[in-house]
Scaffold this motif. Structure first.
Motif, PDB file in Angstrom:
ATOM      1  N   PRO A   9      15.458   0.615  -0.099  1.00  0.00           N
ATOM      2  CA  PRO A   9      15.563   2.056   0.161  1.00  0.00           C
ATOM      3  C   PRO A   9      14.428   2.572   1.054  1.00  0.00           C
ATOM      4  CG  PRO A   9      15.474   1.587  -2.214  1.00  0.00           C
ATOM      5  CD  PRO A   9      15.158   0.327  -1.495  1.00  0.00           C
ATOM      6  N   SER A  10      14.713   3.647   1.726  1.00  0.00           N
ATOM      7  CA  SER A  10      13.699   4.340   2.517  1.00  0.00           C
ATOM      8  C   SER A  10      12.531   4.713   1.603  1.00  0.00           C
ATOM      9  CB  SER A  10      14.306   5.595   3.136  1.00  0.00           C
ATOM     10  OG  SER A  10      13.342   6.301   3.855  1.00  0.00           O
ATOM     11  N   GLY A  11      11.314   4.556   2.098  1.00  0.00           N
ATOM     12  CA  GLY A  11      10.132   4.897   1.312  1.00  0.00           C
ATOM     13  C   GLY A  11       9.644   3.782   0.415  1.00  0.00           C
ATOM     14  N   GLN A  12      10.292   2.605   0.495  1.00  0.00           N
ATOM     15  CA  GLN A  12       9.876   1.464  -0.304  1.00  0.00           C
ATOM     16  C   GLN A  12       9.798   0.224   0.576  1.00  0.00           C
ATOM     17  OE1 GLN A  12      12.571   1.248  -3.650  1.00  0.00           O
ATOM     18  NE2 GLN A  12      11.658   3.022  -4.620  1.00  0.00           N
ATOM     19  N   VAL A  13       9.047  -0.768   0.104  1.00  0.00           N
ATOM     20  CA  VAL A  13       8.888  -2.019   0.845  1.00  0.00           C
ATOM     21  C   VAL A  13       9.132  -3.203  -0.086  1.00  0.00           C
ATOM     22  CG1 VAL A  13       7.214  -1.065   2.488  1.00  0.00           C
ATOM     23  CG2 VAL A  13       6.391  -2.125   0.370  1.00  0.00           C
ATOM     24  N   SER A  14       9.328  -4.361   0.522  1.00  0.00           N
ATOM     25  CA  SER A  14       9.463  -5.596  -0.239  1.00  0.00           C
ATOM     26  C   SER A  14       8.782  -6.707   0.548  1.00  0.00           C
ATOM     27  CB  SER A  14      10.933  -5.936  -0.478  1.00  0.00           C
ATOM     28  OG  SER A  14      11.051  -7.017  -1.392  1.00  0.00           O
ATOM     29  N   GLY A  33       0.762  -7.227   0.637  1.00  0.00           N
ATOM     30  CA  GLY A  33       1.002  -5.815   0.901  1.00  0.00           C
ATOM     31  C   GLY A  33       0.616  -5.404   2.304  1.00  0.00           C
ATOM     32  N   LYS A  34       0.519  -6.358   3.199  1.00  0.00           N
ATOM     33  CA  LYS A  34       0.069  -6.072   4.559  1.00  0.00           C
ATOM     34  C   LYS A  34       1.187  -6.245   5.577  1.00  0.00           C
ATOM     35  CE  LYS A  34      -4.667  -7.647   3.783  1.00  0.00           C
ATOM     36  NZ  LYS A  34      -5.676  -8.626   4.216  1.00  0.00           N
ATOM     37  N   ILE A  35       1.042  -5.499   6.657  1.00  0.00           N
ATOM     38  CA  ILE A  35       1.894  -5.709   7.823  1.00  0.00           C
ATOM     39  C   ILE A  35       1.469  -7.043   8.417  1.00  0.00           C
ATOM     40  CG2 ILE A  35       2.391  -4.888  10.150  1.00  0.00           C
ATOM     41  CD1 ILE A  35       1.980  -2.026   9.097  1.00  0.00           C
ATOM     42  N   SER A  36       2.434  -7.893   8.723  1.00  0.00           N
ATOM     43  CA  SER A  36       2.109  -9.244   9.181  1.00  0.00           C
ATOM     44  C   SER A  36       1.745  -9.344  10.660  1.00  0.00           C
ATOM     45  CB  SER A  36       3.270 -10.199   8.878  1.00  0.00           C
ATOM     46  OG  SER A  36       3.396 -10.353   7.484  1.00  0.00           O
ATOM     47  N   PHE A  37       2.114  -8.351  11.453  1.00  0.00           N
ATOM     48  CA  PHE A  37       1.773  -8.389  12.875  1.00  0.00           C
ATOM     49  C   PHE A  37       0.283  -8.133  13.067  1.00  0.00           C
ATOM     50  CE2 PHE A  37       6.254  -6.843  12.906  1.00  0.00           C
ATOM     51  CZ  PHE A  37       6.829  -7.923  13.557  1.00  0.00           C
ATOM     52  N   VAL A  85      -0.131   3.766   4.582  1.00  0.00           N
ATOM     53  CA  VAL A  85      -0.654   2.501   5.090  1.00  0.00           C
ATOM     54  C   VAL A  85      -2.113   2.729   5.448  1.00  0.00           C
ATOM     55  CG1 VAL A  85      -0.374   0.662   6.785  1.00  0.00           C
ATOM     56  CG2 VAL A  85       1.629   1.973   6.053  1.00  0.00           C
ATOM     57  N   HIS A  86      -2.997   1.948   4.843  1.00  0.00           N
ATOM     58  CA  HIS A  86      -4.431   2.045   5.101  1.00  0.00           C
ATOM     59  C   HIS A  86      -4.932   0.702   5.602  1.00  0.00           C
ATOM     60  CE1 HIS A  86      -4.521   5.944   3.124  1.00  0.00           C
ATOM     61  NE2 HIS A  86      -3.819   5.410   2.129  1.00  0.00           N
ATOM     62  N   LYS A  87      -5.369   0.691   6.859  1.00  0.00           N
ATOM     63  CA  LYS A  87      -5.855  -0.536   7.500  1.00  0.00           C
ATOM     64  C   LYS A  87      -4.803  -1.643   7.436  1.00  0.00           C
ATOM     65  CE  LYS A  87     -10.675   0.565   6.696  1.00  0.00           C
ATOM     66  NZ  LYS A  87     -11.952   0.153   6.131  1.00  0.00           N
ATOM     67  N   GLY A  88      -3.557  -1.260   7.661  1.00  0.00           N
ATOM     68  CA  GLY A  88      -2.470  -2.232   7.687  1.00  0.00           C
ATOM     69  C   GLY A  88      -1.972  -2.668   6.325  1.00  0.00           C
ATOM     70  N   LYS A  89      -2.476  -2.042   5.263  1.00  0.00           N
ATOM     71  CA  LYS A  89      -2.106  -2.455   3.907  1.00  0.00           C
ATOM     72  C   LYS A  89      -1.411  -1.321   3.152  1.00  0.00           C
ATOM     73  CE  LYS A  89      -3.664  -4.863  -0.116  1.00  0.00           C
ATOM     74  NZ  LYS A  89      -4.611  -5.757  -0.685  1.00  0.00           N
ATOM     75  N   ILE A  90      -0.441  -1.717   2.329  1.00  0.00           N
ATOM     76  CA  ILE A  90       0.354  -0.791   1.524  1.00  0.00           C
ATOM     77  C   ILE A  90       0.083  -1.074   0.045  1.00  0.00           C
ATOM     78  CG2 ILE A  90       2.745  -0.184   0.900  1.00  0.00           C
ATOM     79  CD1 ILE A  90       2.833  -1.638   4.049  1.00  0.00           C
ATOM     80  N   GLN A  91      -0.027  -0.031  -0.748  1.00  0.00           N
ATOM     81  CA  GLN A  91      -0.201  -0.205  -2.190  1.00  0.00           C
ATOM     82  C   GLN A  91       1.134  -0.624  -2.792  1.00  0.00           C
ATOM     83  OE1 GLN A  91      -1.558   3.413  -3.989  1.00  0.00           O
ATOM     84  NE2 GLN A  91      -3.516   3.393  -2.921  1.00  0.00           N
ATOM     85  N   MET A  92       1.232  -1.899  -3.140  1.00  0.00           N
ATOM     86  CA  MET A  92       2.490  -2.412  -3.684  1.00  0.00           C
ATOM     87  C   MET A  92       2.834  -1.735  -5.012  1.00  0.00           C
ATOM     88  SD  MET A  92       3.728  -4.363  -1.429  1.00  0.00           S
ATOM     89  CE  MET A  92       4.895  -5.565  -2.069  1.00  0.00           C
ATOM     90  N   ALA A  93       1.844  -1.414  -5.803  1.00  0.00           N
ATOM     91  CA  ALA A  93       2.105  -0.773  -7.091  1.00  0.00           C
ATOM     92  C   ALA A  93       2.832   0.564  -6.912  1.00  0.00           C
ATOM     93  CB  ALA A  93       0.795  -0.549  -7.842  1.00  0.00           C
ATOM     94  N   LYS A  94       2.611   1.190  -5.790  1.00  0.00           N
ATOM     95  CA  LYS A  94       3.198   2.506  -5.538  1.00  0.00           C
ATOM     96  C   LYS A  94       4.495   2.435  -4.720  1.00  0.00           C
ATOM     97  CE  LYS A  94       1.829   7.067  -3.857  1.00  0.00           C
ATOM     98  NZ  LYS A  94       0.721   7.868  -3.318  1.00  0.00           N
ATOM     99  N   PHE A  95       4.595   1.498  -3.785  1.00  0.00           N
ATOM    100  CA  PHE A  95       5.702   1.509  -2.834  1.00  0.00           C
ATOM    101  C   PHE A  95       6.637   0.300  -2.891  1.00  0.00           C
ATOM    102  CE2 PHE A  95       2.420   4.217  -0.922  1.00  0.00           C
ATOM    103  CZ  PHE A  95       3.145   5.383  -0.767  1.00  0.00           C
ATOM    104  N   GLU A  96       6.372  -0.647  -3.774  1.00  0.00           N
ATOM    105  CA  GLU A  96       7.227  -1.838  -3.821  1.00  0.00           C
ATOM    106  C   GLU A  96       8.603  -1.519  -4.406  1.00  0.00           C
ATOM    107  OE1 GLU A  96       7.145  -6.497  -5.209  1.00  0.00           O
ATOM    108  OE2 GLU A  96       5.913  -5.064  -6.311  1.00  0.00           O
ATOM    109  N   TRP A  97       9.632  -2.010  -3.736  1.00  0.00           N
ATOM    110  CA  TRP A  97      11.004  -1.880  -4.232  1.00  0.00           C
ATOM    111  C   TRP A  97      11.182  -2.852  -5.384  1.00  0.00           C
ATOM    112  CZ3 TRP A  97      15.408  -5.278  -2.479  1.00  0.00           C
ATOM    113  CH2 TRP A  97      16.632  -4.860  -3.010  1.00  0.00           C
ATOM    114  N   ARG A  98      11.598  -2.309  -6.519  1.00  0.00           N
ATOM    115  CA  ARG A  98      11.852  -3.115  -7.711  1.00  0.00           C
ATOM    116  C   ARG A  98      13.274  -2.821  -8.182  1.00  0.00           C
ATOM    117  NH1 ARG A  98       6.687  -0.961  -8.445  1.00  0.00           N
ATOM    118  NH2 ARG A  98       5.041  -2.532  -8.411  1.00  0.00           N
TER     119      ARG A  98
END
Length: 130
Positions: free
Chosen positions: A34-39, A80-84, A105-118
């Motif tokens: 979903p929009s607003g989440q990452v995996s 939790g990081k952008i790989s590029f 996104v802070h310094k290319g990193k995302i808080q998985m606890a907050k934004f991970e799709w589960r």
């Protein structure tokens, strides 16, 4: 690439489990994020029945036809990081797409606890055709 799901994934066009290639399973799962989440690449590989094949997820996304309009930008690494690399166009594009969806996104990193799709069990059982 947009975030709308292609016709291939609509319920009336549900593929038969045995007819899907490994790449198609990955595309199906990525389209579900979903929009607003990452995996993470590895999580997607696990959900596709390809444990330990995180790098294959990256390869499958590169091979995906543009017509699928997959939300590729919602896929990040297990840390939790952008790989590029930060100084690339791809990094900036992914960063902007994530921020537009409200993902911090802070310094290319995302808080998985907050934004991970589960996805819950019902989502997996009812929506995955494999």
């Amino acid at each position: 690439m947009g975030s709308t799901q292609p016709n291939f994934y609509h319920p009336e066009h549900q593929p038969v489990a045995n007819s899907l290639s490994a790449s198609e399973k990955i595309w199906f799962i990525v389209a579900m994020i979903p929009s607003g989440q990452v995996s993470a690449y590895g999580k997607i590989a696990d959900l596709a029945g390809l444990p330990g094949r995180a790098r294959y997820v990256s390869k499958a996304l590169k091979m995906a036809p543009d017509s699928l309009q997959l939300p590729w930008h919602r896929v990040i690494n297990s840390q939790g990081k952008i790989s590029f690399k930060p100084d690339t166009t791809q990094f900036r594009d992914q960063l902007e797409r994530l921020r537009v969806e409200g993902i911090e996104v802070h310094k290319g990193k995302i808080q998985m606890a907050k934004f991970e799709w589960r996805p819950d069990m019902a989502t997996l059982v009812l929506q995955l055709p494999f």
